[in-house]
Design an enzyme around this catalytic site. Structure first.
Site, PDB file in Angstrom:
ATOM      1  N   GLU A 413     -26.371  14.315  81.676  1.00  0.00           N
ATOM      2  CA  GLU A 413     -25.653  13.600  80.605  1.00  0.00           C
ATOM      3  C   GLU A 413     -26.372  13.717  79.267  1.00  0.00           C
ATOM      4  O   GLU A 413     -25.729  13.769  78.222  1.00  0.00           O
ATOM      5  CB  GLU A 413     -25.461  12.129  80.970  1.00  0.00           C
ATOM      6  CG  GLU A 413     -24.417  11.883  82.056  1.00  0.00           C
ATOM      7  CD  GLU A 413     -24.902  12.175  83.462  1.00  0.00           C
ATOM      8  OE1 GLU A 413     -26.116  12.406  83.649  1.00  0.00           O
ATOM      9  OE2 GLU A 413     -24.081  12.169  84.401  1.00  0.00           O
ATOM     10  N   GLN A 435     -18.714  11.750  82.983  1.00  0.00           N
ATOM     11  CA  GLN A 435     -17.738  11.551  84.066  1.00  0.00           C
ATOM     12  C   GLN A 435     -17.267  10.100  84.219  1.00  0.00           C
ATOM     13  O   GLN A 435     -16.091   9.856  84.443  1.00  0.00           O
ATOM     14  CB  GLN A 435     -18.339  12.069  85.371  1.00  0.00           C
ATOM     15  CG  GLN A 435     -17.305  12.433  86.396  1.00  0.00           C
ATOM     16  CD  GLN A 435     -17.866  13.382  87.438  1.00  0.00           C
ATOM     17  OE1 GLN A 435     -18.834  13.054  88.119  1.00  0.00           O
ATOM     18  NE2 GLN A 435     -17.267  14.555  87.558  1.00  0.00           N
ATOM     19  N   PHE A 436     -18.169   9.169  84.102  1.00  0.00           N
ATOM     20  CA  PHE A 436     -17.829   7.737  84.144  1.00  0.00           C
ATOM     21  C   PHE A 436     -18.707   7.011  83.125  1.00  0.00           C
ATOM     22  O   PHE A 436     -19.862   7.392  82.954  1.00  0.00           O
ATOM     23  CB  PHE A 436     -18.115   7.134  85.527  1.00  0.00           C
ATOM     24  CG  PHE A 436     -17.232   7.665  86.621  1.00  0.00           C
ATOM     25  CD1 PHE A 436     -16.011   7.057  86.915  1.00  0.00           C
ATOM     26  CD2 PHE A 436     -17.613   8.775  87.355  1.00  0.00           C
ATOM     27  CE1 PHE A 436     -15.193   7.551  87.923  1.00  0.00           C
ATOM     28  CE2 PHE A 436     -16.799   9.270  88.365  1.00  0.00           C
ATOM     29  CZ  PHE A 436     -15.581   8.666  88.653  1.00  0.00           C
ATOM     30  N   ALA A 437     -18.161   5.960  82.536  1.00  0.00           N
ATOM     31  CA  ALA A 437     -18.947   5.201  81.553  1.00  0.00           C
ATOM     32  C   ALA A 437     -20.279   4.743  82.139  1.00  0.00           C
ATOM     33  O   ALA A 437     -21.282   4.664  81.442  1.00  0.00           O
ATOM     34  CB  ALA A 437     -18.145   3.993  81.070  1.00  0.00           C
ATOM     35  N   ASP A 438     -20.278   4.467  83.453  1.00  0.00           N
ATOM     36  CA  ASP A 438     -21.511   4.032  84.127  1.00  0.00           C
ATOM     37  C   ASP A 438     -22.618   5.070  83.997  1.00  0.00           C
ATOM     38  O   ASP A 438     -23.787   4.754  84.205  1.00  0.00           O
ATOM     39  CB  ASP A 438     -21.238   3.814  85.621  1.00  0.00           C
ATOM     40  CG  ASP A 438     -20.124   2.823  85.838  1.00  0.00           C
ATOM     41  OD1 ASP A 438     -20.399   1.698  86.252  1.00  0.00           O
ATOM     42  OD2 ASP A 438     -18.960   3.185  85.577  1.00  0.00           O
ATOM     43  N   ILE A 440     -23.153   6.999  81.264  1.00  0.00           N
ATOM     44  CA  ILE A 440     -23.454   7.344  79.870  1.00  0.00           C
ATOM     45  C   ILE A 440     -24.927   7.057  79.572  1.00  0.00           C
ATOM     46  O   ILE A 440     -25.504   7.611  78.644  1.00  0.00           O
ATOM     47  CB  ILE A 440     -22.528   6.593  78.886  1.00  0.00           C
ATOM     48  CG1 ILE A 440     -22.534   7.296  77.512  1.00  0.00           C
ATOM     49  CG2 ILE A 440     -22.905   5.127  78.749  1.00  0.00           C
ATOM     50  CD1 ILE A 440     -21.476   6.801  76.549  1.00  0.00           C
ATOM     51  N   PRO A 442     -27.933   7.885  80.838  1.00  0.00           N
ATOM     52  CA  PRO A 442     -28.906   8.973  80.615  1.00  0.00           C
ATOM     53  C   PRO A 442     -28.643   9.743  79.317  1.00  0.00           C
ATOM     54  O   PRO A 442     -29.529  10.420  78.816  1.00  0.00           O
ATOM     55  CB  PRO A 442     -28.697   9.896  81.829  1.00  0.00           C
ATOM     56  CG  PRO A 442     -27.985   9.068  82.839  1.00  0.00           C
ATOM     57  CD  PRO A 442     -27.182   8.062  82.080  1.00  0.00           C
ATOM     58  N   HIS A 482     -18.738   2.681  89.077  1.00  0.00           N
ATOM     59  CA  HIS A 482     -17.554   3.397  88.583  1.00  0.00           C
ATOM     60  C   HIS A 482     -16.581   2.427  87.933  1.00  0.00           C
ATOM     61  O   HIS A 482     -15.373   2.626  88.000  1.00  0.00           O
ATOM     62  CB  HIS A 482     -16.836   4.145  89.718  1.00  0.00           C
ATOM     63  CG  HIS A 482     -17.687   5.178  90.385  1.00  0.00           C
ATOM     64  ND1 HIS A 482     -18.543   4.871  91.410  1.00  0.00           N
ATOM     65  CD2 HIS A 482     -17.830   6.507  90.163  1.00  0.00           C
ATOM     66  CE1 HIS A 482     -19.179   5.975  91.793  1.00  0.00           C
ATOM     67  NE2 HIS A 482     -18.764   6.973  91.053  1.00  0.00           N
TER      68      HIS A 482
END
Ligand code: TPP
Ligand code: MG
Length: 692
Positions: A413, A435-438, A440, A442, A482
């Site tokens: 990321e 891929q998922f806000a979770d 973001i 890194p 997620h």
């Protein structure tokens, strides 16, 4: 000592004279800084003392089409590419005409965009963090070449990323190395090894040196040598540069150098160094002089250069010190680069268009962008041809536009986000996906440290145009990794824009606006709205707007109006919301027909101050609805803003609804439902507010 001057490469006398002048200049700079330390240490600085030979050998061989990211100890690279001591010292004293940042950032933190010199993107002060953006430059250079979009140069451009030996232990540097060897980027990682990391010694901080570390990156050609020897450095760098120019592949330079000055003006060598004598014995300055004396130069010639450069630097020091300081009003320049999208344009509901799910509106927006702009690319995890995104949000794009324009990245990321700043500098327009806000987090370091500050700290030279797509929000037991909302953290970063559309038409119009915006934009796209599968979210599905359709940032949308009669009788209220909150509010307000106005912010940064203010003033009662946990949130800040701005027209305290203040959204559906707001909860609060 003399043997190293017997290089295969014959260095002409003019070049050697220049090199010696520059080395003497670098010495004069660091001497004068020390002599005037009370004045010069007002702002922290580090110098290249001890590192000069290899830095000059590099700087002097770079061409105007090249790119370089020097770090804070690289003032000799800057002299080598043609910067004057006066220009460097304008930054030393943080002056208004500092050519890099207008007094905004530290000495030897350059950024440069001159036609006749190598280009320097903005350089942050975070050690190692330049590796990803600079590798992004190399990625952009490669892309433009492969697509036949690059400017024509007899010698192809190379990209240089300079790093201290200790900085390469940062994890992000490995992401950059990995991408460089995987994709064979035309880049040089230029590592100066003085074996110090402020006061931490190599023995404490690494199991292997840079050359040994690079062995783990297959395809990285490594040159390891003594960087205190100008002749040797010049010859090896000449060969390395040639490899990159011609063969277009990555090279790592491991140059061993003594550290002769202080770590910085603020961290003094006498506090902790026990190896000064040994380092002093490797000083490149007397070594170079001895070599030159055996090689076409006389003592008189060298002494003349030393005394004349000293005079020049002394004079320029005074000149720089007396230069104008920035004015208070300069603070406000270059917060955002101006965007061409200032009005809603195009057709939002073209006739005959069927209702289209939100995920497809996004897909079609990106497809139109890729078709129209050859400089645009889309990359991220799983967006490549095989899958087209885990939400199929990029389906068919790789097939249509090619694997070099739409491609998978490794799970990196930081690279996905940070590379965009370098790509943008080369003229590419990256659209990337987390891929998922979770996940973001890194990449957040790059967003904050590099992207958000590039335009501001380069004093307007390097806007970082990037679209960062981030599927967000809770949807059908996505569980703790997620489902998260991240807008408060993202919106807290100044220098980026943030959209959070709630319908297909808004997503398409804002995606286009984000693309044409010269600033970094984060597009938060709610997963639960992508297909309108959740009851009550059917209206996220809209007619697909036409190709010209754009929505400017900072323009909210009235989702639902209240009746005039209710407004006049004081029986109305407004809900300020975004994302899923729009649909909870719509469902909830059905029980209070005509009483409730709903405003969908659509963009969180900037937000439509005027519409929010007017709406609250009109109704006198306001509820802010978010899916996020409330403590220290965007919604809470919004409620505070409203309370202040509309205090005199408020008939009730501003209310807020959000998720419960807990660390994560649990997997179990009962627990998930308990945590996240819903229409019933909104309905109860509407009732309370209307009855207040
Ligand atoms: C991310 C980050 N962590 C810590 C620091 C503080 N810091 C500044 S310089 C430095 C040492 C860097 O050593 P090296 O990369 O070897 O460069 P040198 O100063 O030796 O030339 C540290 C830890 C920083 N600037 N950035
Ligand atoms: Mg070091």
């Amino acid at each position: 000592m003399s043997s190293s001057t017997e290089t295969k490469l014959k260095i002409d006398k003019k070049t050697l004279t220049k090199a010696f002048e520059l080395m003497a200049t670098a010495r004069a700079l660091s001497d004068i800084y020390e002599e005037n330390s009370k004045v010069t240490s007002k702002y922290v600085h580090a110098t290249s003392r001890g590192h000069e030979a290899v830095q000059l050998a590099l700087g002097m061989q770079l061409k105007s089409q090249d790119w370089v990211s020097p770090y804070y100890r690289d003032d000799s690279i800057l002299l080598g590419i043609g910067m004057t001591p006066f220009e460097l010292m304008l930054q030393l004293h943080a002056k208004r005409d500092d050519p890099f940042s207008g007094g905004r950032t530290y000495y030897s933190h350059p950024s440069l965009k001159r036609d006749d010199m190598p280009k320097i993107p903005h350089q942050s002060s975070a050690t190692g963090m330049q590796a990803i953006p600079t590798t992004g430059v190399a990625m952009g250079v490669q892309y433009l070449e492969k697509r036949g979009l690059a400017e024509d140069h007899k010698d192809k451009p190379i990209v240089v990323c300079s790093l201290g030996d200790a900085s390469i232990t940062e994890g992000e540097v490995s992401e950059a190395f990995q991408m460089a060897v995987l994709k064979k980027f035309p880049i040089m990682y230029f590592i100066q090894d003085n074996e110090w990391d402020i006061s931490a010694n190599a023995k404490e901080t690494r199991a292997q040196n840079a050359a040994e570390f690079a062995e783990g990156f297959k395809g990285m050609e490594v040159f390891s040598f003594d960087g205190n020897d100008f002749f040797k450095s010049y010859e090896i760098l000449n060969e390395a540069i040639n490899i990159i120019r011609v063969e277009r592949r990555p090279v790592l330079i491991h140059a061993k150098v003594p550290l002769l000055g202080h770590h910085t003006s603020g961290v003094r060598r006498e506090w902790y160094r026990d190896d000064l004598e040994e380092h002093q014995s490797r000083d490149p300055y007397p070594i170079f002089q001895a070599q030159l004396l055996e090689n076409r130069f006389s003592r008189e010639e060298l002494d003349e250069i030393i005394s004349s450069t000293r005079k020049v630097v002394e004079q320029q020091y005074e000149q720089a010190l007396n230069a104008e300081d920035p004015k208070p009003e300069d603070l406000y320049n270059f917060d955002f680069a101006p965007t061409p999208i200032t009005e809603e344009k195009g057709e939002r509901e073209p006739k005959g268009k069927e209702a289209t799910v939100m995920v497809d509106c996004a897909l079609f927006a990106v497809q139109e962008i890729l078709a129209k702009h050859p400089e645009s690319l889309l990359y991220g995890q799983d967006v490549g041809g095989r899958l087209g995104g885990v939400f199929r949000e990029a389906a068919t794009l790789a097939q249509k536009f090619g694997d070099d324009r739409v491609f998978n990245t490794p799970i990196q990321e930081a690279f996905i986000i940070g590379s965009t700043v370098g790509m943008a500098a080369t003229g590419c327009k990256p659209i990337v996906e987390v891929q998922f806000a979770d996940y973001i987090w890194p990449g957040l370091n790059q967003l904050f440290t590099e992207l958000s500050r590039s335009y501001y700290l380069s004093n307007g030279k390097w806007p970082a145009s990037a679209v960062i797509r981030v599927p967000i929000g809770a949807y059908g037991s996505g569980g703790p990794y997620h489902s998260s909302s991240v807008e408060s953290v993202v919106c807290n970063i100044k220098g980026i824009k943030v959209a959070y559309p709630s319908t297909g038409a808004d997503l398409k119009g804002l995606m286009k606006a984000a693309y044409y915006d010269p600033n970094p934009v984060v597009m938060l796209e709610h997963k639960g709205l992508y297909w309108s599968k959740i009851k009550g979210t059917e209206e996220a599905k809209t007619a697909e707007p036409d190709e010209e359709y754009v929505i400017p940032f900072g323009k909210a949308r009235v989702v639902q109006e209240a009746d005039t009669t209710k407004i006049e009788s004081g029986e109305s209220m407004t809900i300020i919301t975004y994302g899923m909150g729009v649909y909870w509010s719509k469902t909830a307000s059905k029980a209070f027909k005509g009483h409730v106005e709903i405003i969908d912010l659509r963009t969180l940064m900037p937000f439509d101050e005027e519409m929010v203010r007017e709406s609250v003033k009109k109704h006198g009662k306001c509820l802010v609805v978010t899916e996020e946990t409330l403590a220290n949130s965007y919604a809470m800040a919004m409620a505070g803003w409203i309370s202040k701005q509309c205090f005199e027209s408020l008939d009730a305290p501003v209310d807020i609804i959000g998720a419960k203040n807990l660390p994560a959204i649990p997997l179990n559906s009962t627990l998930e439902a308990e945590m996240i707001p819903n229409a019933e909860e909104v309905q109860q609060r509407i009732k309370d507010l209307l009855e207040y």
